[in-house]
Design a protein around this motif. Structure first.
Motif, PDB file in Angstrom:
ATOM      1  N   ALA A  97      -0.446   2.918   3.807  1.00 17.10           N
ATOM      2  CA  ALA A  97      -0.871   4.110   3.059  1.00 17.10           C
ATOM      3  C   ALA A  97      -0.720   5.371   3.892  1.00 17.10           C
ATOM      4  CB  ALA A  97      -2.313   3.941   2.598  1.00 17.10           C
TER       5      ALA A  97
ATOM      6  N   THR B 117       0.716   3.863  -2.867  1.00 12.76           N
ATOM      7  CA  THR B 117      -0.561   4.485  -3.225  1.00 12.76           C
ATOM      8  C   THR B 117      -0.537   6.007  -3.145  1.00 12.76           C
ATOM      9  OG1 THR B 117      -1.861   2.519  -2.678  1.00 12.76           O
ATOM     10  CG2 THR B 117      -3.004   4.631  -2.617  1.00 12.76           C
TER      11      THR B 117
ATOM     12  N   ALA C  33       0.810  -1.221   0.000  1.00 16.20           N
ATOM     13  CA  ALA C  33       0.000   0.000   0.000  1.00 16.20           C
ATOM     14  C   ALA C  33       0.841   1.268   0.000  1.00 16.20           C
ATOM     15  CB  ALA C  33      -0.932   0.008   1.213  1.00 16.20           C
TER      16      ALA C  33
ATOM     17  N   PHE D 209      -0.452  -0.893 -10.596  1.00 15.63           N
ATOM     18  CA  PHE D 209      -1.116  -1.486  -9.449  1.00 15.63           C
ATOM     19  C   PHE D 209      -1.436  -2.956  -9.710  1.00 15.63           C
ATOM     20  CE2 PHE D 209      -4.596  -2.177  -6.461  1.00 15.63           C
ATOM     21  CZ  PHE D 209      -4.129  -1.519  -5.328  1.00 15.63           C
TER      22      PHE D 209
ATOM     23  N   THR E 209      -2.622  -2.643   5.155  1.00 16.46           N
ATOM     24  CA  THR E 209      -2.983  -1.741   4.063  1.00 16.46           C
ATOM     25  C   THR E 209      -3.178  -0.316   4.563  1.00 16.46           C
ATOM     26  OG1 THR E 209      -4.047  -3.562   2.881  1.00 16.46           O
ATOM     27  CG2 THR E 209      -4.650  -1.339   2.228  1.00 16.46           C
TER      28      THR E 209
ATOM     29  N   TYR F 268       1.548   7.678  -6.096  1.00 19.12           N
ATOM     30  CA  TYR F 268       1.230   7.592  -7.524  1.00 19.12           C
ATOM     31  C   TYR F 268       1.045   8.971  -8.148  1.00 19.12           C
ATOM     32  CZ  TYR F 268       0.676   2.520  -7.178  1.00 19.12           C
ATOM     33  OH  TYR F 268       0.898   1.179  -6.985  1.00 19.12           O
TER      34      TYR F 268
ATOM     35  N   GLY G 212      -7.367   1.506  -3.495  1.00 17.20           N
ATOM     36  CA  GLY G 212      -5.910   1.516  -3.414  1.00 17.20           C
ATOM     37  C   GLY G 212      -5.261   2.190  -4.599  1.00 17.20           C
ATOM     38  N   ALA G 213      -5.817   1.995  -5.784  1.00 20.32           N
ATOM     39  CA  ALA G 213      -5.218   2.578  -6.990  1.00 20.32           C
ATOM     40  C   ALA G 213      -5.714   3.994  -7.266  1.00 20.32           C
ATOM     41  CB  ALA G 213      -5.520   1.684  -8.195  1.00 20.32           C
TER      42      ALA G 213
END
Length: 396
Positions: free
Chosen positions: A150, A33, A30, A54, A146, A36, A231-232
């Protein structure tokens, strides 16, 4: 010999160590994320590329699960975990030195191979030590990992230097400590013949769990598809609704995962059917709230939908494990758990890539979020029908 025995971790500490390894692997998955957006600005790629990067992780996890998912049943949990941690550390080094999309893809590929190798082994090892606590840890660790990965990444990006490197350095240090712990952990299975044969990809299930697995497949697919989307594209969706900081974007996965973990804890003593139904209902409600919130451009509503979706994820995933894993013999645990994770990661990756194409070619991110929410609702309704039908057909 006595000194060596005394140096071994107790079963309780071993269980904590194994759960922490699962958390670390999910945190590492994660961590990119919130990055990105930075990668996209630096290297000028589209949302399609984001979802492909991803999804490469999910494809690598699938390949690894199919190949190495049963290996720990034959060679032992510790050797497989040691190799998986080493490979995960290599992926983090690649992330640190990434200078474009090709190296980003390579890092995600190596990371996926490591995660797939570890998933079956660490999950089965926790069940070896304590079936009840192992099932709980298997259910709660993905959410904790997760969410923490993040949020940690977002905080480091916002407040500390080297935003594209520091989080990976921190994770490297954690994995190094865990590798030392694996060296001190007692082995939980007796190695058996057939290790080479176990590397042949096959999708087979013990007869006793085939029916239950068919019941939980729509649930697993739906909740992990939702996790993949947030997540993406979750941080980008928040930015589309409200121009805000990276930390708020990182909160998308954190809130989703936090409420998933809370649901697992609150439902841990409930019957599998109750957990499943709670998860499915929460998933449907969460997606309805998300659908309305995106249409109304409400960030607060989106986070409410995220929280309900997280409850759906926690309940659906835990209920699936509680439905299937008690029926599995000890020597089949890694295989069955790996096959269940294959369903999870197909849901995690494939719909997310489709969403990336829809963002670019079919109306943008808000509209794609609406369509995705509707699709998850339909899957949840299928899952609800399956659970209710299985309950009616069960012998009274």
């Amino acid at each position: 010999m006595v000194t060596a025995e005394r140096a071994r971790l107790s079963p309780r500490l071993s269980l904590v160590l194994l759960a922490s390894i699962l958390v670390s692997f999910l945190a590492a998955s994660a961590a990119p994320t919130p990055l990105y957006g930075i990668y996209q600005e630096r290297w000028h790629f589209s949302p399609i590329t984001t979802t492909v990067v991803f999804a490469v992780y999910a494809v690598a996890v699938l390949a690894s699960l199919l190949t190495f998912g049963k290996l720990s049943d034959h060679v032992g949990r510790r050797p497989v975990l040691a190799v998986a941690i080493a490979v995960q550390m290599v992926s983090l080094v690649v992330f640190i030195f990434a200078n474009g999309v090709p190296t980003l893809l390579a890092a995600r590929l190596v990371q996926g191979l490591a995660a797939g190798t570890a998933t079956g082994a660490v999950g089965a090892a926790m069940l070896d030590i304590d079936r009840a606590r192992g099932t709980l840890a298997n259910s709660i660790a993905p959410g904790i990992g997760t969410g923490s990965g993040a949020l940690l990444s977002a905080l480091l990006i916002q407040f500390l230097p080297a935003p594209t490197r520091l989080v990976y350095v921190v994770l490297l240090a954690i994995l190094l400590i865990q590798a030392l712990g694996v060296a001190l952990m007692p082995e939980t299975v007796t190695p058996t013949a057939g290790a080479r044969r176990s590397l042949r990809p096959e999708i087979t299930l013990p007869r006793a769990v085939r029916g239950p697995v068919l019941v939980v497949v729509p649930v697993l697919f739906a909740v992990w598809a939702l996790a993949g989307f947030f997540g993406a594209l979750g941080p980008a969706l928040v930015r589309a609704l409200m121009n805000t900081s990276i930390v708020v974007g990182g909160l998308v996965l954190f809130v989703f995962a936090l409420f998933g973990s809370v649901a697992v804890l609150l439902l841990r003593n409930s019957a599998a059917r109750t957990v499943m139904l709670t998860g499915i209902v929460a998933l449907i409600l969460g997606m309805i709230v998300t659908l309305v919130s995106v249409m109304a451009h409400s960030v607060i509503g989106l986070f409410v939908g995220l929280a309900l979706g997280g409850v759906g994820f926690g309940g659906g995933f835990q209920g699936s494990l509680k439905t299937v894993m008690p029926l599995v013999e000890a020597h089949e645990r890694a295989r069955v758990l790996s096959l269940m994770y294959i369903v999870c990661y197909i849901g995690f990756g494939l719909p997310t890539v489709i969403a990336g194409f829809l963002v670019v070619y079919a109306g943008g991110l808000p509209r794609t979020a609406d369509e995705y929410s509707a699709a998850v609702i339909l899957l949840a309704l299928v899952a609800l029908f399956g659970v209710r039908r299985a309950t009616k057909m069960a012998p009274g």
